[in-house]
Design a protein around this motif. Structure first.
Motif, PDB file in Angstrom:
ATOM      1  N   ASP A 239       0.814  -1.218   0.000  1.00 32.70           N
ATOM      2  CA  ASP A 239       0.000   0.000   0.000  1.00 32.70           C
ATOM      3  C   ASP A 239       0.850   1.272   0.000  1.00 32.70           C
ATOM      4  OD1 ASP A 239      -2.343  -1.523   0.091  1.00 32.70           O
ATOM      5  OD2 ASP A 239      -2.342  -1.567   2.288  1.00 32.70           O
ATOM      6  N   ALA A 240       2.122   1.133   0.309  1.00 33.91           N
ATOM      7  CA  ALA A 240       3.020   2.293   0.376  1.00 33.91           C
ATOM      8  C   ALA A 240       3.399   2.744  -1.033  1.00 33.91           C
ATOM      9  CB  ALA A 240       4.282   1.931   1.148  1.00 33.91           C
ATOM     10  N   ASP A 241       3.512   4.047  -1.204  1.00 36.98           N
ATOM     11  CA  ASP A 241       4.019   4.606  -2.454  1.00 36.98           C
ATOM     12  C   ASP A 241       5.536   4.726  -2.298  1.00 36.98           C
ATOM     13  OD1 ASP A 241       4.765   6.053  -4.676  1.00 36.98           O
ATOM     14  OD2 ASP A 241       3.218   7.593  -4.435  1.00 36.98           O
ATOM     15  N   LEU A 242       6.263   3.879  -3.016  1.00 35.32           N
ATOM     16  CA  LEU A 242       7.722   3.819  -2.894  1.00 35.32           C
ATOM     17  C   LEU A 242       8.416   4.480  -4.072  1.00 35.32           C
ATOM     18  CD1 LEU A 242       7.885   0.123  -1.639  1.00 35.32           C
ATOM     19  CD2 LEU A 242       7.876   2.220  -0.268  1.00 35.32           C
ATOM     20  N   ARG A 243       7.723   5.426  -4.703  1.00 36.17           N
ATOM     21  CA  ARG A 243       8.264   6.067  -5.898  1.00 36.17           C
ATOM     22  C   ARG A 243       8.931   7.403  -5.615  1.00 36.17           C
ATOM     23  NH1 ARG A 243       3.011   6.253  -9.283  1.00 36.17           N
ATOM     24  NH2 ARG A 243       2.316   6.740  -7.190  1.00 36.17           N
ATOM     25  N   ASP A 244       9.113   7.772  -4.353  1.00 33.54           N
ATOM     26  CA  ASP A 244       9.823   9.011  -4.038  1.00 33.54           C
ATOM     27  C   ASP A 244      11.122   9.065  -4.818  1.00 33.54           C
ATOM     28  OD1 ASP A 244       8.192  10.397  -2.219  1.00 33.54           O
ATOM     29  OD2 ASP A 244       8.862   9.142  -0.559  1.00 33.54           O
ATOM     30  N   GLU A 245      11.424  10.225  -5.372  1.00 32.44           N
ATOM     31  CA  GLU A 245      12.622  10.349  -6.208  1.00 32.44           C
ATOM     32  C   GLU A 245      13.888   9.941  -5.478  1.00 32.44           C
ATOM     33  OE1 GLU A 245      12.988  14.056  -8.212  1.00 32.44           O
ATOM     34  OE2 GLU A 245      11.060  13.828  -9.208  1.00 32.44           O
ATOM     35  N   LYS A 246      14.017  10.358  -4.247  1.00 39.11           N
ATOM     36  CA  LYS A 246      15.178  10.006  -3.433  1.00 39.11           C
ATOM     37  C   LYS A 246      14.661   9.298  -2.181  1.00 39.11           C
ATOM     38  CE  LYS A 246      18.358  13.669  -4.789  1.00 39.11           C
ATOM     39  NZ  LYS A 246      19.173  14.776  -4.255  1.00 39.11           N
ATOM     40  N   LEU A 247      14.807   7.978  -2.173  1.00 40.09           N
ATOM     41  CA  LEU A 247      14.247   7.171  -1.089  1.00 40.09           C
ATOM     42  C   LEU A 247      15.324   6.286  -0.481  1.00 40.09           C
ATOM     43  CD1 LEU A 247      11.733   6.198   0.496  1.00 40.09           C
ATOM     44  CD2 LEU A 247      11.369   4.516  -1.327  1.00 40.09           C
ATOM     45  N   ALA A 248      15.407   6.302   0.843  1.00 39.89           N
ATOM     46  CA  ALA A 248      16.279   5.395   1.600  1.00 39.89           C
ATOM     47  C   ALA A 248      15.383   4.492   2.429  1.00 39.89           C
ATOM     48  CB  ALA A 248      17.228   6.183   2.501  1.00 39.89           C
ATOM     49  N   ILE A 249      15.561   3.195   2.283  1.00 38.83           N
ATOM     50  CA  ILE A 249      14.778   2.229   3.057  1.00 38.83           C
ATOM     51  C   ILE A 249      15.709   1.569   4.062  1.00 38.83           C
ATOM     52  CG2 ILE A 249      13.316   0.193   2.996  1.00 38.83           C
ATOM     53  CD1 ILE A 249      12.524   0.942   0.143  1.00 38.83           C
TER      54      ILE A 249
ATOM     55  N   THR B 227      15.122  -7.666   2.808  1.00 38.29           N
ATOM     56  CA  THR B 227      15.660  -6.728   1.817  1.00 38.29           C
ATOM     57  C   THR B 227      15.197  -7.116   0.420  1.00 38.29           C
ATOM     58  OG1 THR B 227      17.778  -7.923   1.580  1.00 38.29           O
ATOM     59  CG2 THR B 227      17.708  -6.093   3.164  1.00 38.29           C
ATOM     60  N   ALA B 228      15.180  -8.405   0.120  1.00 36.92           N
ATOM     61  CA  ALA B 228      14.756  -8.846  -1.213  1.00 36.92           C
ATOM     62  C   ALA B 228      13.311  -8.452  -1.488  1.00 36.92           C
ATOM     63  CB  ALA B 228      14.935 -10.355  -1.358  1.00 36.92           C
ATOM     64  N   LEU B 229      12.423  -8.734  -0.561  1.00 38.85           N
ATOM     65  CA  LEU B 229      11.001  -8.443  -0.762  1.00 38.85           C
ATOM     66  C   LEU B 229      10.712  -6.949  -0.873  1.00 38.85           C
ATOM     67  CD1 LEU B 229       8.922 -10.828   1.500  1.00 38.85           C
ATOM     68  CD2 LEU B 229       8.282 -10.033  -0.755  1.00 38.85           C
ATOM     69  N   VAL B 230      11.203  -6.196   0.081  1.00 34.05           N
ATOM     70  CA  VAL B 230      10.890  -4.762   0.131  1.00 34.05           C
ATOM     71  C   VAL B 230      11.544  -4.022  -1.034  1.00 34.05           C
ATOM     72  CG1 VAL B 230      11.132  -2.647   1.494  1.00 34.05           C
ATOM     73  CG2 VAL B 230      10.499  -4.791   2.627  1.00 34.05           C
ATOM     74  N   LEU B 231      12.796  -4.324  -1.313  1.00 33.81           N
ATOM     75  CA  LEU B 231      13.473  -3.639  -2.418  1.00 33.81           C
ATOM     76  C   LEU B 231      12.880  -4.034  -3.767  1.00 33.81           C
ATOM     77  CD1 LEU B 231      17.132  -3.790  -1.087  1.00 33.81           C
ATOM     78  CD2 LEU B 231      15.590  -1.802  -1.107  1.00 33.81           C
ATOM     79  N   PHE B 232      12.467  -5.292  -3.914  1.00 32.47           N
ATOM     80  CA  PHE B 232      11.806  -5.703  -5.145  1.00 32.47           C
ATOM     81  C   PHE B 232      10.547  -4.869  -5.371  1.00 32.47           C
ATOM     82  CE2 PHE B 232       8.551  -7.973  -7.461  1.00 32.47           C
ATOM     83  CZ  PHE B 232       9.222  -8.343  -8.607  1.00 32.47           C
ATOM     84  N   GLU B 233       9.749  -4.688  -4.323  1.00 36.99           N
ATOM     85  CA  GLU B 233       8.522  -3.902  -4.455  1.00 36.99           C
ATOM     86  C   GLU B 233       8.839  -2.445  -4.786  1.00 36.99           C
ATOM     87  OE1 GLU B 233       4.525  -2.768  -4.663  1.00 36.99           O
ATOM     88  OE2 GLU B 233       5.537  -4.697  -4.942  1.00 36.99           O
ATOM     89  N   ALA B 234       9.876  -1.893  -4.165  1.00 42.09           N
ATOM     90  CA  ALA B 234      10.252  -0.504  -4.475  1.00 42.09           C
ATOM     91  C   ALA B 234      10.703  -0.367  -5.915  1.00 42.09           C
ATOM     92  CB  ALA B 234      11.358  -0.036  -3.519  1.00 42.09           C
ATOM     93  N   VAL B 235      11.523  -1.280  -6.387  1.00 41.47           N
ATOM     94  CA  VAL B 235      12.006  -1.239  -7.780  1.00 41.47           C
ATOM     95  C   VAL B 235      10.837  -1.435  -8.748  1.00 41.47           C
ATOM     96  CG1 VAL B 235      13.429  -2.462  -9.472  1.00 41.47           C
ATOM     97  CG2 VAL B 235      14.359  -1.926  -7.214  1.00 41.47           C
ATOM     98  N   ARG B 236       9.945  -2.362  -8.413  1.00 41.84           N
ATOM     99  CA  ARG B 236       8.772  -2.614  -9.278  1.00 41.84           C
ATOM    100  C   ARG B 236       7.946  -1.334  -9.437  1.00 41.84           C
ATOM    101  NH1 ARG B 236       3.585  -3.260  -9.311  1.00 41.84           N
ATOM    102  NH2 ARG B 236       3.364  -2.856  -7.094  1.00 41.84           N
ATOM    103  N   GLN B 237       7.686  -0.657  -8.326  1.00 37.16           N
ATOM    104  CA  GLN B 237       6.886   0.562  -8.387  1.00 37.16           C
ATOM    105  C   GLN B 237       7.596   1.681  -9.151  1.00 37.16           C
ATOM    106  OE1 GLN B 237       5.260   2.075  -4.736  1.00 37.16           O
ATOM    107  NE2 GLN B 237       4.633   0.045  -4.030  1.00 37.16           N
ATOM    108  N   ARG B 238       8.893   1.718  -9.118  1.00 36.59           N
ATOM    109  CA  ARG B 238       9.656   2.809  -9.726  1.00 36.59           C
ATOM    110  C   ARG B 238       9.883   2.605 -11.215  1.00 36.59           C
ATOM    111  NH1 ARG B 238      12.206   5.492  -5.263  1.00 36.59           N
ATOM    112  NH2 ARG B 238      14.076   6.097  -6.392  1.00 36.59           N
ATOM    113  N   GLN B 239       9.555   1.436 -11.768  1.00 38.87           N
ATOM    114  CA  GLN B 239       9.758   1.182 -13.187  1.00 38.87           C
ATOM    115  C   GLN B 239       8.692   1.862 -14.028  1.00 38.87           C
ATOM    116  OE1 GLN B 239      10.028  -3.109 -13.350  1.00 38.87           O
ATOM    117  NE2 GLN B 239      12.231  -3.005 -13.108  1.00 38.87           N
TER     118      GLN B 239
END
Length: 166
Positions: free
Chosen positions: A106-116, A154-166
């Motif tokens: 549900d989170a929007d992970l498309r912030d231009e500069k994001l640190a997780i 890290t795999a799950l969360v970063l995958f979702e962030a990358v997916r949203q940013r594509q």
């Protein structure tokens, strides 16, 4: 620095296997950088020495060679640098802070500069980091365990962030 950037931050990771696997996840998913908080002294503060460490090279399957790494002595210095550079920081935690919790889906992970941020394997993120982060990302769990290990998270969360940013 690019206009968009995604950084994974590991606060005081304990197990070399998880450190190497997280580096492999970062590189494989195309995340821009990985930062480490080394308050527990587990890692080398000198990045060149860090990159020569055979056990990390082994567990990262060599991807450490091609991954941008930075090591900080404490969380505050990393938080300050990220803030100065215009980054938004999100925490990850199974419990988190109820007022900040949001599912990774549900989170929007498309912030231009994001640190997780990801916490250590025993205690998770420090209270200071949880409070400093804008949101706390939660992985919905269906079984009896409350969380996944650090490299899986890290795999799950970063995958979702990358997916949203594509």
């Amino acid at each position: 620095m690019k206009n968009t950037c995604l950084i994974a931050v590991l606060e005081n990771p304990i197990y070399i296997r998880n450190i190497g696997n997280a580096i492999r996840n970062v590189n494989g998913l195309g995340v821009d950088r990985i930062y480490f908080i080394n308050k527990n002294g587990r890692l080398d503060n000198n990045v060149e020495e860090f990159k020569k460490r055979r056990t990390i090279l082994k567990h990262s399957n060599g991807s450490l060679t091609w991954t941008e790494v930075k090591v900080f002595p404490d969380s505050d210095s990393c938080l300050n640098e990220l803030k100065k550079d215009g980054f938004t920081s999100y925490a990850t935690s199974p419990a988190g802070l109820p007022e900040k919790n949001v599912s990774i889906y549900d989170a929007d992970l498309r912030d231009e500069k994001l640190a997780i941020w990801f916490g250590d394997e025993s205690h998770g993120l420090s209270e200071g980091v949880l409070n400093a982060c804008s949101k706390c990302l939660v992985i919905p769990m269906r079984g009896k365990v409350e969380s996944l290990n650090l490299s899986s998270t890290t795999a799950l969360v970063l995958f979702e962030a990358v997916r949203q940013r594509q």
